[in-house]
Scaffold this active site. Structure first.
Site, mmCIF file in Angstrom:
data_model
loop_
_atom_site.group_PDB
_atom_site.id
_atom_site.type_symbol
_atom_site.label_atom_id
_atom_site.label_comp_id
_atom_site.label_asym_id
_atom_site.label_seq_id
_atom_site.Cartn_x
_atom_site.Cartn_y
_atom_site.Cartn_z
ATOM 1 N N LYS A 86 36.482 6.947 -46.423
ATOM 2 C CA LYS A 86 36.619 5.919 -45.385
ATOM 3 C C LYS A 86 35.730 6.248 -44.178
ATOM 4 C CE LYS A 86 40.545 4.828 -42.343
ATOM 5 N NZ LYS A 86 40.060 5.523 -41.166
ATOM 6 N N LYS B 185 33.104 12.359 -43.396
ATOM 7 C CA LYS B 185 32.316 12.504 -44.630
ATOM 8 C C LYS B 185 30.940 13.119 -44.363
ATOM 9 C CE LYS B 185 31.129 8.479 -46.103
ATOM 10 N NZ LYS B 185 29.661 8.423 -46.150
ATOM 11 N N LYS C 192 23.733 5.694 -37.599
ATOM 12 C CA LYS C 192 23.725 6.779 -36.616
ATOM 13 C C LYS C 192 22.983 8.008 -37.147
ATOM 14 C CE LYS C 192 28.295 7.193 -36.127
ATOM 15 N NZ LYS C 192 28.774 6.523 -37.287
ATOM 16 N N ASP D 108 32.075 1.997 -48.859
ATOM 17 C CA ASP D 108 32.895 0.802 -48.663
ATOM 18 C C ASP D 108 32.058 -0.422 -48.973
ATOM 19 O OD1 ASP D 108 31.279 0.333 -46.427
ATOM 20 O OD2 ASP D 108 32.603 1.494 -45.152
#
Ligand code: SF4
Length: 259
Positions: free
Chosen positions: A9, A14, A40, A120
């Site tokens: 998520k 991560k 980013k 995702d």
């Protein structure tokens, strides 16, 4: 070459886990690749002393051949990149990048490649490395919180739909009560294993603020050893299995049972 994809998520840590794993592999003398995709660039930046590198697609667009940037201990860093922050490319970024890297940059003597790409539906890229068989090992990062486990379970469902094997669940601790037991039980119920537990530590942010992984910035800290322990478990891991996702309501029951 071991090719692993790390999913989880958004905001679960991560990229921090992926970058520290890459740093550990490189520190162990392995020829390591880190392939990220994040507006980013937060994974590769900690391997490059805070430097934000241009994405593969950006470089291709302007005809610049420099797409691989050397980070900590010679880690080859690439950011695949969607065209704009928040705008996905439905997997094109990864596929174009890896095809070209495979042709021009990967070497037989390379040891490990880590994909740190969003797991995702936001960018549509979830399945790209798996479908195209660029990754043959998957790890899911979660905490013991319901929403993180719910997302991990959805990722497991995606893997099951694709028939892709899962190597294990990584618990990136949020210091939830009985977290290790809850995540281990979740892993067991989806037919996998808890492959590692990363404690919460202020050292992580401190190192990231200095543009470094913990392995580089605080190599003698116990947090660096936690990443090394995880990295060793992954390198030794041979237990891969296609997961069997839970029913979402059963995750709540599991969390009540393990409190
Ligand atoms: S699909 Fe998503 S993760 Fe993959 S390269 Fe495109 S924007 Fe990045």
């Amino acid at each position: 070459m071991r090719q692993m994809a790390i999913y989880g998520k958004g905001g679960i840590g991560k990229s921090t886990v992926s970058a520290n794993l890459a740093a550990y592999f490189a520190e162990s003398g392995l020829r390591t690749w880190y392939i990220g995709c994040d507006p980013k660039s937060d994974g590769s930046m900690t391997l490059l002393h805070g430097r934000k590198i241009p994405t593969f697609l950006e470089q291709m667009k302007v005809g610049d051949e420099e797409v691989v940037f050397q980070g900590f201990k010679g880690i080859n860093c690439v950011e695949t990149g969607g065209p704009l922050a928040g705008v996905g490319c439905a997997g094109r970024g990864i596929i174009v990048a890896v095809q070209k890297l495979g042709r021009d940059h990967f070497r037989e003597e390379d040891d490990v490649l880590i994909y740190d790409v969003p797991g995702d539906v936001v960018c549509g890229g979830f399945a790209a490395p798996l479908r195209e068989k660029y990754a043959n090992e998957v790890y899911i990062v979660t905490s013991g919180e319901y929403l993180a486990l719910y997302a991990a379970n959805n990722i497991a469902r995606g893997l099951a739909n694709l028939g892709v094997a899962l190597g294990g669940i990584i618990c990136n601790s949020r210091e939830v009560e009985n977290e290790r037991a809850a995540v281990a039980e979740f892993a067991r119920r989806i037919g996998s294993q808890l492959i590692g537990f990363v404690p919460r530590s202020a050292v992580v942010r401190d190192c990231e603020n200095r543009g470094m992984t913990v392995i580089e910035g605080a190599p003698n800290d116990s947090q660096a050893d936690a990443y090394r322990h995880l990295g060793r478990s992954i390198l030794e891991n041979r237990a891969m299995a296609v997961p069997t996702p839970m029913e979402p309501e059963d995750i709540r029951v599991l969390l009540r049972e393990t409190r």
